[in-house]
Write a protein that holds these residues in place. Structure first.
Motif, PDB file in Angstrom:
ATOM      1  N   MET A   1       0.828  -1.204   0.000  1.00  0.00           N
ATOM      2  CA  MET A   1       0.000   0.000   0.000  1.00  0.00           C
ATOM      3  C   MET A   1       0.865   1.258   0.000  1.00  0.00           C
ATOM      4  O   MET A   1       0.612   2.199  -0.749  1.00  0.00           O
ATOM      5  CB  MET A   1      -0.923   0.002   1.226  1.00  0.00           C
ATOM      6  CG  MET A   1      -1.881   1.184   1.316  1.00  0.00           C
ATOM      7  SD  MET A   1      -1.220   2.680   2.108  1.00  0.00           S
ATOM      8  CE  MET A   1      -0.864   2.120   3.749  1.00  0.00           C
ATOM      9  N   LEU A   2       1.910   1.269   0.810  1.00  0.00           N
ATOM     10  CA  LEU A   2       2.785   2.439   0.885  1.00  0.00           C
ATOM     11  C   LEU A   2       3.590   2.627  -0.403  1.00  0.00           C
ATOM     12  O   LEU A   2       3.785   3.751  -0.866  1.00  0.00           O
ATOM     13  CB  LEU A   2       3.712   2.329   2.100  1.00  0.00           C
ATOM     14  CG  LEU A   2       3.010   2.423   3.456  1.00  0.00           C
ATOM     15  CD1 LEU A   2       3.981   2.042   4.583  1.00  0.00           C
ATOM     16  CD2 LEU A   2       2.425   3.804   3.681  1.00  0.00           C
ATOM     17  N   GLU A   3       4.044   1.532  -0.995  1.00  0.00           N
ATOM     18  CA  GLU A   3       4.759   1.623  -2.273  1.00  0.00           C
ATOM     19  C   GLU A   3       3.835   2.194  -3.342  1.00  0.00           C
ATOM     20  O   GLU A   3       4.236   3.058  -4.132  1.00  0.00           O
ATOM     21  CB  GLU A   3       5.287   0.254  -2.695  1.00  0.00           C
ATOM     22  CG  GLU A   3       6.429  -0.230  -1.837  1.00  0.00           C
ATOM     23  CD  GLU A   3       6.848  -1.655  -2.158  1.00  0.00           C
ATOM     24  OE1 GLU A   3       6.472  -2.204  -3.222  1.00  0.00           O
ATOM     25  OE2 GLU A   3       7.572  -2.236  -1.314  1.00  0.00           O
ATOM     26  N   HIS A   4       2.604   1.720  -3.366  1.00  0.00           N
ATOM     27  CA  HIS A   4       1.615   2.212  -4.332  1.00  0.00           C
ATOM     28  C   HIS A   4       1.379   3.711  -4.135  1.00  0.00           C
ATOM     29  O   HIS A   4       1.352   4.479  -5.105  1.00  0.00           O
ATOM     30  CB  HIS A   4       0.309   1.423  -4.153  1.00  0.00           C
ATOM     31  CG  HIS A   4      -0.768   1.807  -5.096  1.00  0.00           C
ATOM     32  ND1 HIS A   4      -0.808   1.380  -6.404  1.00  0.00           N
ATOM     33  CD2 HIS A   4      -1.856   2.607  -4.934  1.00  0.00           C
ATOM     34  CE1 HIS A   4      -1.865   1.888  -7.007  1.00  0.00           C
ATOM     35  NE2 HIS A   4      -2.522   2.640  -6.135  1.00  0.00           N
ATOM     36  N   LYS A   5       1.254   4.111  -2.888  1.00  0.00           N
ATOM     37  CA  LYS A   5       1.021   5.521  -2.577  1.00  0.00           C
ATOM     38  C   LYS A   5       2.217   6.379  -3.000  1.00  0.00           C
ATOM     39  O   LYS A   5       2.049   7.486  -3.519  1.00  0.00           O
ATOM     40  CB  LYS A   5       0.747   5.686  -1.087  1.00  0.00           C
ATOM     41  CG  LYS A   5       0.230   7.040  -0.716  1.00  0.00           C
ATOM     42  CD  LYS A   5      -0.260   7.024   0.715  1.00  0.00           C
ATOM     43  CE  LYS A   5      -1.093   8.236   0.978  1.00  0.00           C
ATOM     44  NZ  LYS A   5      -1.743   8.190   2.273  1.00  0.00           N
ATOM     45  N   LEU A   6       3.411   5.876  -2.803  1.00  0.00           N
ATOM     46  CA  LEU A   6       4.603   6.613  -3.242  1.00  0.00           C
ATOM     47  C   LEU A   6       4.639   6.759  -4.758  1.00  0.00           C
ATOM     48  O   LEU A   6       5.015   7.804  -5.278  1.00  0.00           O
ATOM     49  CB  LEU A   6       5.876   5.885  -2.801  1.00  0.00           C
ATOM     50  CG  LEU A   6       6.438   6.232  -1.457  1.00  0.00           C
ATOM     51  CD1 LEU A   6       7.649   5.363  -1.156  1.00  0.00           C
ATOM     52  CD2 LEU A   6       6.812   7.692  -1.363  1.00  0.00           C
ATOM     53  N   ARG A   7       4.270   5.703  -5.448  1.00  0.00           N
ATOM     54  CA  ARG A   7       4.358   5.722  -6.906  1.00  0.00           C
ATOM     55  C   ARG A   7       3.259   6.539  -7.557  1.00  0.00           C
ATOM     56  O   ARG A   7       3.454   7.106  -8.630  1.00  0.00           O
ATOM     57  CB  ARG A   7       4.335   4.293  -7.454  1.00  0.00           C
ATOM     58  CG  ARG A   7       5.596   3.537  -7.001  1.00  0.00           C
ATOM     59  CD  ARG A   7       5.816   2.250  -7.715  1.00  0.00           C
ATOM     60  NE  ARG A   7       6.162   2.550  -9.099  1.00  0.00           N
ATOM     61  CZ  ARG A   7       5.801   1.780 -10.111  1.00  0.00           C
ATOM     62  NH1 ARG A   7       5.093   0.702  -9.919  1.00  0.00           N
ATOM     63  NH2 ARG A   7       6.153   2.103 -11.329  1.00  0.00           N
ATOM     64  N   LEU A   8       2.079   6.629  -6.935  1.00  0.00           N
ATOM     65  CA  LEU A   8       0.936   7.283  -7.583  1.00  0.00           C
ATOM     66  C   LEU A   8       0.362   8.463  -6.813  1.00  0.00           C
ATOM     67  O   LEU A   8      -0.555   9.130  -7.306  1.00  0.00           O
ATOM     68  CB  LEU A   8      -0.183   6.254  -7.812  1.00  0.00           C
ATOM     69  CG  LEU A   8       0.200   5.029  -8.626  1.00  0.00           C
ATOM     70  CD1 LEU A   8      -0.940   4.040  -8.678  1.00  0.00           C
ATOM     71  CD2 LEU A   8       0.652   5.432 -10.010  1.00  0.00           C
ATOM     72  N   GLY A   9       0.864   8.724  -5.609  1.00  0.00           N
ATOM     73  CA  GLY A   9       0.244   9.743  -4.764  1.00  0.00           C
ATOM     74  C   GLY A   9      -0.945   9.104  -4.064  1.00  0.00           C
ATOM     75  O   GLY A   9      -1.215   7.926  -4.239  1.00  0.00           O
ATOM     76  N   GLY A  10      -1.627   9.867  -3.244  1.00  0.00           N
ATOM     77  CA  GLY A  10      -2.768   9.254  -2.592  1.00  0.00           C
ATOM     78  C   GLY A  10      -3.439  10.155  -1.587  1.00  0.00           C
ATOM     79  O   GLY A  10      -2.912  11.186  -1.212  1.00  0.00           O
ATOM     80  N   LYS A  11      -4.616   9.713  -1.165  1.00  0.00           N
ATOM     81  CA  LYS A  11      -5.429  10.500  -0.244  1.00  0.00           C
ATOM     82  C   LYS A  11      -4.756  10.588   1.124  1.00  0.00           C
ATOM     83  O   LYS A  11      -3.905   9.782   1.471  1.00  0.00           O
ATOM     84  CB  LYS A  11      -6.824   9.914  -0.120  1.00  0.00           C
ATOM     85  CG  LYS A  11      -6.883   8.584   0.575  1.00  0.00           C
ATOM     86  CD  LYS A  11      -8.310   8.091   0.672  1.00  0.00           C
ATOM     87  CE  LYS A  11      -8.332   6.835   1.524  1.00  0.00           C
ATOM     88  NZ  LYS A  11      -9.638   6.476   1.923  1.00  0.00           N
ATOM     89  N   ALA A  12      -5.173  11.561   1.893  1.00  0.00           N
ATOM     90  CA  ALA A  12      -4.611  11.787   3.219  1.00  0.00           C
ATOM     91  C   ALA A  12      -5.069  10.710   4.191  1.00  0.00           C
ATOM     92  O   ALA A  12      -6.247  10.391   4.250  1.00  0.00           O
ATOM     93  CB  ALA A  12      -5.020  13.164   3.720  1.00  0.00           C
ATOM     94  N   HIS A  13      -4.131  10.133   4.900  1.00  0.00           N
ATOM     95  CA  HIS A  13      -4.428   9.207   5.986  1.00  0.00           C
ATOM     96  C   HIS A  13      -4.102   9.837   7.329  1.00  0.00           C
ATOM     97  O   HIS A  13      -4.416   9.282   8.356  1.00  0.00           O
ATOM     98  CB  HIS A  13      -3.622   7.918   5.843  1.00  0.00           C
ATOM     99  CG  HIS A  13      -4.061   7.071   4.705  1.00  0.00           C
ATOM    100  ND1 HIS A  13      -3.294   6.047   4.215  1.00  0.00           N
ATOM    101  CD2 HIS A  13      -5.188   7.067   3.961  1.00  0.00           C
ATOM    102  CE1 HIS A  13      -3.922   5.457   3.224  1.00  0.00           C
ATOM    103  NE2 HIS A  13      -5.073   6.059   3.043  1.00  0.00           N
TER     104      HIS A  13
END
Length: 111
Positions: free
Chosen positions: A68-80
């Motif tokens: 999940m964190l790798e995906h978020k790094l690669r594509l950006g993502g919503k605030a957690h």
């Protein structure tokens, strides 16, 4: 057991304890700089985003967190955490390969 043997045993115990607690990966400085990680994060205190230590504490033992964190790094993502979302790669230094994302997440989770 003589005093020399006890000293040796104590020194070995200290070494093993230190080795088992010192698990942090070396910082991938070039990637951290390229992705401008320190614009929002610090190692140990919240800034604009959570610290790397906070991220590690929250996700270290969570199944699939690495992915999940790798995906978020690669594509950006919503605030957690609060209001700030992870910026898109184009806004932080350009595209990030799967291998580089893995390296960064491994490092963060080792904090």
């Amino acid at each position: 057991m003589n005093i020399l043997s006890r000293s040796c045993l104590a020194a070995c115990a200290v070494f093993v304890l230190a080795a088992s607690t010192a698990h942090a990966e070396p910082e991938p400085t070039a990637l951290v700089d390229q992705q401008h990680c320190m614009f929002c994060h610090t190692r140990d205190a919240p800034f604009l985003a959570p610290s790397f230590q906070q991220i590690a504490e929250r996700y270290r033992n969570v199944p699939d967190a690495q992915f999940m964190l790798e995906h978020k790094l690669r594509l950006g993502g919503k605030a957690h955490w609060g209001d700030m979302a992870m910026p898109l790669p184009a806004d932080r230094g350009g595209p990030l390969s799967a291998e580089d994302a893995h390296t960064l997440v491994q490092w963060v989770l080792s904090q």
